[in-house]
Design a protein around this motif. Sequence first.
Motif, short mmCIF file in Angstrom:
data_model
loop_
_atom_site.label_atom_id
_atom_site.label_comp_id
_atom_site.label_asym_id
_atom_site.label_seq_id
_atom_site.Cartn_x
_atom_site.Cartn_y
_atom_site.Cartn_z
N PHE A 197 85.75 -68.94 5.16
CA PHE A 197 85.86 -69.76 6.57
C PHE A 197 86.45 -68.89 7.43
O PHE A 197 86.18 -69.15 8.70
N LEU A 198 87.71 -68.20 7.03
CA LEU A 198 88.49 -67.52 7.93
C LEU A 198 87.96 -66.01 8.32
O LEU A 198 88.15 -65.30 9.12
N GLY A 199 87.11 -65.55 7.16
CA GLY A 199 86.74 -64.15 6.98
C GLY A 199 87.79 -63.13 6.98
O GLY A 199 87.81 -62.01 7.15
N TYR A 200 88.93 -63.63 6.03
CA TYR A 200 90.11 -62.78 5.79
C TYR A 200 89.67 -62.24 4.21
O TYR A 200 89.90 -62.90 3.42
N VAL A 201 89.05 -60.90 4.32
CA VAL A 201 88.58 -60.50 2.90
C VAL A 201 89.27 -59.23 2.45
O VAL A 201 88.92 -58.65 1.61
N SER A 202 90.48 -58.62 3.18
CA SER A 202 90.85 -57.33 2.59
C SER A 202 91.80 -57.56 1.69
O SER A 202 92.29 -58.81 1.39
N PRO A 203 92.28 -56.65 0.91
CA PRO A 203 93.15 -56.96 -0.35
C PRO A 203 94.60 -57.77 0.07
O PRO A 203 94.98 -58.25 -0.82
N SER A 204 94.90 -57.44 1.27
CA SER A 204 96.28 -58.31 1.39
C SER A 204 96.01 -59.85 1.74
O SER A 204 97.19 -60.49 1.44
N VAL A 205 94.78 -60.27 1.41
CA VAL A 205 94.86 -61.96 1.26
C VAL A 205 95.53 -62.29 -0.04
O VAL A 205 96.04 -63.32 -0.06
N SER A 206 95.37 -61.38 -0.82
CA SER A 206 96.08 -62.00 -2.24
C SER A 206 97.43 -61.97 -2.14
O SER A 206 98.16 -62.98 -2.59
N ALA A 207 98.10 -60.85 -1.42
CA ALA A 207 99.61 -60.94 -1.24
C ALA A 207 100.02 -62.18 -0.40
O ALA A 207 100.88 -62.70 -0.49
N THR A 208 99.11 -62.51 0.76
CA THR A 208 99.31 -63.81 1.65
C THR A 208 99.39 -64.99 0.67
O THR A 208 100.04 -65.85 1.07
N ASN A 209 98.32 -64.91 -0.10
CA ASN A 209 98.30 -66.14 -1.03
C ASN A 209 99.43 -66.22 -1.83
O ASN A 209 99.98 -67.69 -1.96
N GLN A 210 100.24 -65.17 -2.17
CA GLN A 210 101.19 -65.49 -3.23
C GLN A 210 102.50 -65.52 -2.17
O GLN A 210 103.50 -66.35 -2.66
N LEU A 211 102.47 -65.29 -0.90
CA LEU A 211 103.50 -65.65 0.16
C LEU A 211 103.63 -67.21 0.14
O LEU A 211 104.65 -67.91 0.33
N PHE A 212 102.33 -67.76 0.37
CA PHE A 212 102.08 -69.20 0.25
C PHE A 212 102.68 -69.88 -0.64
O PHE A 212 103.50 -70.83 -0.46
N ASN A 213 102.78 -69.43 -2.04
CA ASN A 213 103.39 -69.81 -3.03
C ASN A 213 104.82 -70.05 -3.05
O ASN A 213 105.53 -70.85 -3.49
N ILE A 214 105.52 -68.77 -2.55
CA ILE A 214 106.89 -68.60 -2.44
C ILE A 214 107.51 -69.66 -1.62
O ILE A 214 108.69 -70.35 -1.80
N VAL A 215 106.72 -70.08 -0.63
CA VAL A 215 107.42 -70.80 0.48
C VAL A 215 107.03 -72.48 0.12
O VAL A 215 107.84 -72.99 0.20
N ALA A 216 105.91 -72.50 -0.47
CA ALA A 216 105.51 -73.93 -0.73
C ALA A 216 106.04 -74.84 -1.95
O ALA A 216 106.38 -75.80 -2.40
N ILE A 217 105.92 -73.64 -3.16
CA ILE A 217 106.25 -74.28 -4.49
C ILE A 217 107.79 -74.95 -4.67
O ILE A 217 107.91 -75.85 -5.36
N PRO A 218 108.57 -74.32 -4.10
CA PRO A 218 110.18 -75.01 -4.34
C PRO A 218 110.20 -76.33 -4.32
O PRO A 218 111.00 -77.06 -4.99
#
Length: 298
Positions: free
Chosen positions: A44-65
């Motif tokens: 949907f956003l067209g974000y397909v570079s390898p950094s999307v995986s790292a961005t996804n994991q950053l989401f986990n760091i902020v959200a999970i606690p």
Amino acid sequence: MFFATAGIEIAPWVPLLVAFVISFFTSMGGVSGAFLLLPFQMSFLGYVSPSVSATNQLFNIVAIPSGVYRYWREGRMTWPLTWIVVAGTLPGVLVGAIIRIRYLPDPKSFKIFAAVVLLYIGTKMVRDLLGNRLATKTNSTGKTAAAPHVQVTRFTLQTLSFTFNGEQFDAPVASIFVLSLVVGIVGGIYGIGGGAIIAPFLITLWRLPVHAVAGAALMGTFVTSVAGVVFYQAIAPLYSNLSIAPDYPLGILFGIGGMTGMYLGARCQKHVPAQAIKWMLAAIIVSIALKYIFEAVQ
């Protein structure tokens, strides 16, 4: 708002709202929601570079606690299980990150891989649900009793035993460790930390109660996501031709929305039947996998 690393422009409220809705439901099953945010960012956003995986994991760091805090506060954190999962997934996620960068940088190849992983998880969950093999060991409504707590009764190199809601559960330590290592590699490739994969296996293979393992799965995902982001950031200078490091503004926005959703989801989980949680996850996972397969064929 323009996100330079991702190369996309969207309104700030979009990642906040999407992450909130996804995390509210998936956190009930011990899953952060990153495995659903990834296809949203790619398709949907067209974000397909390898950094999307790292961005996804950053989401986990902020959200999970926030979700882990709620499970801990209510006495539903199975800590020995958490550390077994972390010990296995942590080295695996680093190996997975390397595989993602070196062998799956192309969006099409990555989508095929993601579809295979998601389809396997989803079909396994559906098969177990239809076969009535999910033993959540709750009452007839699927809800836990008032204020249930996890009580560890035995923890050795061979066996982890604990009681929850008046029932005892046993799990093989070595088997969970090996499985965690494998799913850590897959999670590192996919950018989800492994929690979305390990949680369904804990429930289906060893019949552990979803209400008692959700917190452990989320905590395992948090720890491995920290390692994943650090690793992606560290190796970014070595791949100047690829976008490797996370998009921090985008990841943080997703994380803030996910933080609120996870807290509320963890708080509401004990009131939701385990079967309903698993059917919801299975339906979402299978539908996304089929979508990716269709796109690959096209």
